[in-house]
Design a protein around this motif. Structure first.
Motif, PDB file in Angstrom:
ATOM      1  N   ILE A 164       0.843  -1.203   0.000  1.00 39.59           N
ATOM      2  CA  ILE A 164       0.000   0.000   0.000  1.00 39.59           C
ATOM      3  C   ILE A 164       0.872   1.245   0.000  1.00 39.59           C
ATOM      4  O   ILE A 164       0.617   2.204  -0.733  1.00 39.59           O
ATOM      5  CB  ILE A 164      -0.976   0.002   1.196  1.00 39.59           C
ATOM      6  N   ASP A 165       1.914   1.229   0.807  1.00 40.27           N
ATOM      7  CA  ASP A 165       2.808   2.389   0.889  1.00 40.27           C
ATOM      8  C   ASP A 165       3.501   2.684  -0.442  1.00 40.27           C
ATOM      9  O   ASP A 165       3.770   3.827  -0.761  1.00 40.27           O
ATOM     10  CB  ASP A 165       3.848   2.157   1.988  1.00 40.27           C
ATOM     11  N   LYS A 166       3.750   1.651  -1.234  1.00 39.87           N
ATOM     12  CA  LYS A 166       4.438   1.823  -2.522  1.00 39.87           C
ATOM     13  C   LYS A 166       3.466   1.991  -3.691  1.00 39.87           C
ATOM     14  O   LYS A 166       3.895   2.048  -4.838  1.00 39.87           O
ATOM     15  CB  LYS A 166       5.374   0.644  -2.772  1.00 39.87           C
ATOM     16  N   THR A 167       2.166   2.033  -3.405  1.00 43.43           N
ATOM     17  CA  THR A 167       1.155   2.195  -4.453  1.00 43.43           C
ATOM     18  C   THR A 167       0.968   3.674  -4.755  1.00 43.43           C
ATOM     19  O   THR A 167       0.767   4.481  -3.848  1.00 43.43           O
ATOM     20  CB  THR A 167      -0.190   1.575  -4.013  1.00 43.43           C
ATOM     21  N   ALA A 205      -4.624   3.534  -1.053  1.00 44.61           N
ATOM     22  CA  ALA A 205      -5.424   2.460  -0.469  1.00 44.61           C
ATOM     23  C   ALA A 205      -6.694   2.139  -1.246  1.00 44.61           C
ATOM     24  O   ALA A 205      -7.098   0.970  -1.316  1.00 44.61           O
ATOM     25  CB  ALA A 205      -5.788   2.816   0.973  1.00 44.61           C
ATOM     26  N   ARG A 206      -7.332   3.142  -1.819  1.00 48.94           N
ATOM     27  CA  ARG A 206      -8.630   2.943  -2.483  1.00 48.94           C
ATOM     28  C   ARG A 206      -8.592   1.842  -3.557  1.00 48.94           C
ATOM     29  O   ARG A 206      -9.493   1.006  -3.612  1.00 48.94           O
ATOM     30  CB  ARG A 206      -9.130   4.256  -3.076  1.00 48.94           C
ATOM     31  N   ASN A 251      -8.889  -5.447   4.461  1.00 48.86           N
ATOM     32  CA  ASN A 251      -8.880  -4.811   5.775  1.00 48.86           C
ATOM     33  C   ASN A 251      -7.680  -3.878   5.950  1.00 48.86           C
ATOM     34  O   ASN A 251      -7.824  -2.794   6.528  1.00 48.86           O
ATOM     35  CB  ASN A 251      -8.905  -5.880   6.875  1.00 48.86           C
ATOM     36  N   GLY A 252      -6.540  -4.286   5.460  1.00 50.47           N
ATOM     37  CA  GLY A 252      -5.361  -3.417   5.563  1.00 50.47           C
ATOM     38  C   GLY A 252      -5.549  -2.126   4.791  1.00 50.47           C
ATOM     39  O   GLY A 252      -5.231  -1.031   5.268  1.00 50.47           O
ATOM     40  N   ALA A 253      -6.084  -2.254   3.575  1.00 49.51           N
ATOM     41  CA  ALA A 253      -6.323  -1.061   2.761  1.00 49.51           C
ATOM     42  C   ALA A 253      -7.402  -0.176   3.378  1.00 49.51           C
ATOM     43  O   ALA A 253      -7.270   1.051   3.401  1.00 49.51           O
ATOM     44  CB  ALA A 253      -6.713  -1.475   1.345  1.00 49.51           C
TER      45      ALA A 253
END
Length: 190
Positions: free
Chosen positions: A70-73, A80-81, A130-132
């Motif tokens: 997520i951090d690298k997205t 996150a979306r 859930n993480g996102a």
């Protein structure tokens, strides 16, 4: 000094409701998967307990990996979306697969199917959703004081989902004939 965003109650409730479906699936899985595996699939409680322990260890690792992903997205939709949107369908699929063990498999094939689908659900799909979703609130609302309202709405909806799943799942399964038919119907409806 940090700027206060002043999000309205509607946005906070909307955020909480957005996670209702994931929590409904999670609550049903948490409440009924052990019973399904032991009573319908006829696996030993020792096997299921060992599998769940192993899966929890993997889940701890997958949480860290998902956080890094997520951090690298970087997308026009944010960090996150996209993960919330694109991992929702695999979560649904994994839940249905988990509660629909094919009949006629050998004992070994049944155990492999159960382990693979449970890990797919718990370690991969649920972790991604859930993480996102948990990360989403920090990106939407960087103000910790304002974020409390979002988290409270999510906690309320999570509790509501657990209440609904635990109150109506047995009746829902019975309505569709109980046993495997009931679990299949419940997994598809949820």
């Amino acid at each position: 000094m940090e700027k206060k965003n002043n999000f309205g109650m509607g946005k906070k409730i909307g955020y909480g409701i957005g996670d209702l479906g994931g929590n409904l699936v999670s609550a049903a899985a948490g409440a009924f998967v052990t019973m399904y595996y032991t009573d319908s699939v006829l696996l030993s409680a020792a096997f299921i307990g060992t599998m769940m322990l192993f899966t929890r260890l993997l889940d701890g690792i997958s949480d860290i990996i998902m956080g890094i992903i997520i951090d690298k997205t970087y997308t026009k939709y944010g960090k996150a979306r996209p993960w919330v949107l694109f991992s929702a369908f695999p979560l649904i699929l994994s839940f249905i697969l988990m509660l629909n063990v094919p009949s006629g498999l050998s004992d070994t094939a049944t155990k492999i199917y159960v382990v693979v689908t449970y890990i797919f659900y718990s370690v991969i799909c649920f972790t991604a959703v859930n993480g996102a979703y948990s990360t989403l609130v920090t990106l939407i609302c960087p103000n910790p004081e304002e974020r409390t309202g979002f988290t409270s709405a999510r906690s309320f909806c999570s509790s509501l989902a657990m209440l609904l799943a635990q109150s109506y799942s047995v009746a829902l399964m019975a309505r569709f004939g109980g046993g495997q038919k009931g679990f299949t119907a419940m997994s598809i409806i949820y």
